[in-house]
Write a protein that holds these residues in place. Sequence first.
Motif, short mmCIF file in Angstrom:
data_model
loop_
_atom_site.label_atom_id
_atom_site.label_comp_id
_atom_site.label_asym_id
_atom_site.label_seq_id
_atom_site.Cartn_x
_atom_site.Cartn_y
_atom_site.Cartn_z
N TRP A 142 -6.98 -1.44 -14.05
CA TRP A 142 -6.19 -2.68 -14.09
C TRP A 142 -5.61 -3.00 -12.72
N VAL A 143 -5.08 -1.99 -12.04
CA VAL A 143 -4.51 -2.22 -10.71
C VAL A 143 -5.59 -2.70 -9.76
N ASP A 144 -6.74 -2.08 -9.80
CA ASP A 144 -7.83 -2.49 -8.92
C ASP A 144 -8.26 -3.93 -9.22
N GLU A 145 -8.38 -4.28 -10.48
CA GLU A 145 -8.75 -5.65 -10.86
C GLU A 145 -7.68 -6.64 -10.41
N THR A 146 -6.42 -6.27 -10.57
CA THR A 146 -5.32 -7.15 -10.15
C THR A 146 -5.36 -7.36 -8.64
N CYS A 147 -5.57 -6.30 -7.90
CA CYS A 147 -5.65 -6.41 -6.44
C CYS A 147 -6.81 -7.30 -6.01
N GLU A 148 -7.95 -7.14 -6.65
CA GLU A 148 -9.10 -7.99 -6.33
C GLU A 148 -8.82 -9.46 -6.64
N ARG A 149 -8.18 -9.71 -7.77
CA ARG A 149 -7.84 -11.08 -8.15
C ARG A 149 -6.85 -11.68 -7.14
N TRP A 150 -5.85 -10.90 -6.76
CA TRP A 150 -4.86 -11.39 -5.80
C TRP A 150 -5.53 -11.75 -4.48
N LEU A 151 -6.46 -10.93 -4.03
CA LEU A 151 -7.13 -11.22 -2.76
C LEU A 151 -7.98 -12.49 -2.86
N ARG A 152 -8.57 -12.72 -4.02
CA ARG A 152 -9.33 -13.97 -4.21
C ARG A 152 -8.42 -15.19 -4.25
N GLU A 153 -7.28 -15.05 -4.91
CA GLU A 153 -6.39 -16.18 -5.13
C GLU A 153 -5.37 -16.40 -4.01
N SER A 154 -5.09 -15.35 -3.25
CA SER A 154 -4.02 -15.43 -2.25
C SER A 154 -4.33 -14.51 -1.07
N ASP A 155 -5.38 -14.82 -0.36
CA ASP A 155 -5.81 -13.96 0.76
C ASP A 155 -5.00 -14.28 2.01
N VAL A 156 -3.75 -13.82 1.98
CA VAL A 156 -2.84 -14.00 3.11
C VAL A 156 -2.36 -12.61 3.55
N THR A 157 -1.74 -12.57 4.71
CA THR A 157 -1.30 -11.29 5.27
C THR A 157 -0.42 -10.50 4.31
N ALA A 158 0.54 -11.16 3.68
CA ALA A 158 1.46 -10.46 2.77
C ALA A 158 0.71 -9.83 1.61
N THR A 159 -0.20 -10.57 1.01
CA THR A 159 -0.96 -10.04 -0.13
C THR A 159 -1.86 -8.89 0.31
N ARG A 160 -2.51 -9.05 1.44
CA ARG A 160 -3.37 -7.96 1.93
C ARG A 160 -2.55 -6.69 2.18
N TYR A 161 -1.36 -6.82 2.71
CA TYR A 161 -0.49 -5.65 2.93
C TYR A 161 -0.15 -4.99 1.59
N ILE A 162 0.27 -5.80 0.62
CA ILE A 162 0.64 -5.25 -0.69
C ILE A 162 -0.54 -4.52 -1.31
N VAL A 163 -1.70 -5.15 -1.29
CA VAL A 163 -2.90 -4.55 -1.89
C VAL A 163 -3.27 -3.25 -1.20
N GLN A 164 -3.24 -3.25 0.11
CA GLN A 164 -3.58 -2.03 0.85
C GLN A 164 -2.66 -0.87 0.46
N ARG A 165 -1.38 -1.16 0.43
CA ARG A 165 -0.40 -0.12 0.09
C ARG A 165 -0.47 0.26 -1.39
N ALA A 166 -0.74 -0.71 -2.24
CA ALA A 166 -0.79 -0.45 -3.69
C ALA A 166 -1.93 0.48 -4.07
N ARG A 167 -3.00 0.44 -3.30
CA ARG A 167 -4.20 1.22 -3.64
C ARG A 167 -4.21 2.62 -3.04
N ARG A 168 -3.14 3.09 -2.48
CA ARG A 168 -3.18 4.38 -1.78
C ARG A 168 -3.53 5.55 -2.70
N THR A 169 -3.01 5.56 -3.91
CA THR A 169 -3.36 6.63 -4.84
C THR A 169 -4.82 6.50 -5.28
N LEU A 170 -5.27 5.28 -5.49
CA LEU A 170 -6.66 5.06 -5.89
C LEU A 170 -7.61 5.53 -4.78
#
Length: 177
Positions: A142-170
Amino acid sequence: AVAHRLATHASDVARCWASQWITLSGLPLAAQLAAVRRFAADPHFGVREFAWMAVRNAVIAEPDQALALLQPWAVDADPNIRRFASELTRPRGVWCAQIEVLKAEPWHAADLLDALRADPHRYVQNSVANWLNDASKSQGAWVDETCERWLRESDVTATRYIVQRARRTLRKAGADA
């Protein structure tokens, strides 16, 4: 009178104590959130941390109501209030009880998180990323799908930072596999 004096005291320690009175108040969740708001917006980080801990158990008891009540907080002008909405609902949290329903079904918080996915403040970004990282430990897909959706819908610096940091355990789990 004592609680008011503590809540308005110049000392951050006194304000931390005041925030904890909310835990013991017996107020319903909406009233607890209204009472804790001043502490959630406090200029001192320690008071803000005590604020979310003060109402954590009430959120655990009524997570769906809490998420609905916190939705406007996620779009508040004050970044401390926005961070509070994220931090308070983290599935695993830090130094506190876990929110089991959000560990098992983090999608209950999707609307709240979506509102924060491109937040311009690093303080908020880190909390949102930590929220998703918490969720990735039990609901990685679910986290991975959410991150992918966010990058499609909001590919801005802030979102990319959040996604990068959010996926560290993955990422670590993938490296260990």
